[in-house]
Design an enzyme around this catalytic site. Sequence first.
Site, PDB file in Angstrom:
ATOM      1  CB  ILE A 129      -0.959  -0.024   1.232  1.00 24.20           C
ATOM      2  CG1 ILE A 129      -2.171   0.857   1.007  1.00 24.20           C
ATOM      3  CG2 ILE A 129      -0.230   0.359   2.515  1.00 24.20           C
ATOM      4  CD1 ILE A 129      -3.273   0.632   2.039  1.00 24.20           C
ATOM      5  CG  ASN A 178      11.797  -5.392   7.226  1.00 25.31           C
ATOM      6  OD1 ASN A 178      12.992  -5.369   6.928  1.00 25.31           O
ATOM      7  ND2 ASN A 178      10.904  -4.624   6.617  1.00 25.31           N
ATOM      8  N   GLY A 218      12.552  -3.817  11.913  1.00 30.59           N
ATOM      9  CA  GLY A 218      11.605  -2.946  11.230  1.00 30.59           C
ATOM     10  C   GLY A 218      10.309  -3.622  10.845  1.00 30.59           C
ATOM     11  CG  HIS A 226       5.570  -9.233   5.397  1.00 29.87           C
ATOM     12  ND1 HIS A 226       5.266  -9.355   6.732  1.00 29.87           N
ATOM     13  CD2 HIS A 226       6.170  -8.034   5.259  1.00 29.87           C
ATOM     14  CE1 HIS A 226       5.667  -8.265   7.368  1.00 29.87           C
ATOM     15  NE2 HIS A 226       6.235  -7.452   6.496  1.00 29.87           N
ATOM     16  CG  HIS A 246       9.110  -6.015   2.162  1.00 31.65           C
ATOM     17  ND1 HIS A 246       8.275  -4.920   2.181  1.00 31.65           N
ATOM     18  CD2 HIS A 246       9.184  -6.449   3.448  1.00 31.65           C
ATOM     19  CE1 HIS A 246       7.871  -4.679   3.421  1.00 31.65           C
ATOM     20  NE2 HIS A 246       8.411  -5.598   4.213  1.00 31.65           N
TER      21      HIS A 246
HETATM   22  P1  5GP Z   1       6.993  -4.656   7.505  1.00 38.08           P
HETATM   23  O1  5GP Z   1       7.243  -3.234   7.957  1.00 38.08           O
HETATM   24  O2  5GP Z   1       6.247  -5.446   8.554  1.00 38.08           O
HETATM   25  O3  5GP Z   1       8.218  -5.366   6.997  1.00 38.08           O
HETATM   26  O4  5GP Z   1       6.074  -4.539   6.229  1.00 38.08           O
HETATM   27  C1  5GP Z   1       4.698  -4.311   6.293  1.00 38.08           C
HETATM   28  C2  5GP Z   1       4.285  -3.735   4.971  1.00 38.08           C
HETATM   29  O5  5GP Z   1       2.898  -3.830   4.870  1.00 38.08           O
HETATM   30  C3  5GP Z   1       4.657  -2.247   4.787  1.00 38.08           C
HETATM   31  O6  5GP Z   1       5.500  -2.097   3.651  1.00 38.08           O
HETATM   32  C4  5GP Z   1       3.292  -1.575   4.602  1.00 38.08           C
HETATM   33  O7  5GP Z   1       3.317  -0.533   3.645  1.00 38.08           O
HETATM   34  C5  5GP Z   1       2.402  -2.725   4.167  1.00 38.08           C
HETATM   35  N1  5GP Z   1       1.019  -2.580   4.545  1.00 38.08           N
HETATM   36  C6  5GP Z   1       0.535  -2.221   5.767  1.00 38.08           C
HETATM   37  N2  5GP Z   1      -0.802  -2.223   5.760  1.00 38.08           N
HETATM   38  C7  5GP Z   1      -1.184  -2.583   4.506  1.00 38.08           C
HETATM   39  C8  5GP Z   1      -2.475  -2.758   3.895  1.00 38.08           C
HETATM   40  O8  5GP Z   1      -3.530  -2.577   4.503  1.00 38.08           O
HETATM   41  N3  5GP Z   1      -2.463  -3.138   2.579  1.00 38.08           N
HETATM   42  C9  5GP Z   1      -1.314  -3.330   1.887  1.00 38.08           C
HETATM   43  N4  5GP Z   1      -1.411  -3.688   0.604  1.00 38.08           N
HETATM   44  N5  5GP Z   1      -0.089  -3.188   2.438  1.00 38.08           N
HETATM   45  C10 5GP Z   1      -0.032  -2.814   3.734  1.00 38.08           C
END
Ligand code: 5GP
Length: 112
Positions: free
Chosen positions: A30, A85, A91, A98, A100
């Site tokens: 997002i 992460n 982070g 997940h 990236h």
């Molecule tokens: P993290 O910070 O845990 O490695 O990555 C989480 C990711 O999820 C972030 O890059 C953030 O932009 C994405 N994200 C958070 N909420 C949503 C959502 O509601 N929809 C989508 N498509 N991505 C999300």
Amino acid sequence: MSCLFCRIIDGSIPSKAIYQDDQCYAFADINPQAPVHVLIVPRQHVASIAHAGKEHSALIGHLHWAAAEIARSKGLTQGYRTVINTGENGGQTVEHIHVHLLGGRPMIWPPG
Ligand code: 5GP
Ligand code: ZN
């Protein structure tokens, strides 16, 4: 209550699907940090790789295989970056594993 990514997987929160199979679901981030920014998540809820057991090792490998497939489908022939992460210092903001997939621009090292 299920986590954010479990709700995205079950469709109760909308997302832009990029790839899916019996083990994983991939969708557009997002808040993209690169021209291509895809999240690849296992359908099974596992909080992080620090929470994963040996029984999850093939699943974690599958996520990276899917990332490479998506990179091929997106034409990322110049390369790309995959990131997981983990935990507060890593982070991680969503506690569901997940990968990236970031591509479409040069990446710098070291990451922030
Ligand atoms: P993290 O910070 O845990 O490695 O990555 C989480 C990711 O999820 C972030 O890059 C953030 O932009 C994405 N994200 C958070 N909420 C949503 C959502 O509601 N929809 C989508 N498509 N991505 C999300
Ligand atoms: Zn979950």
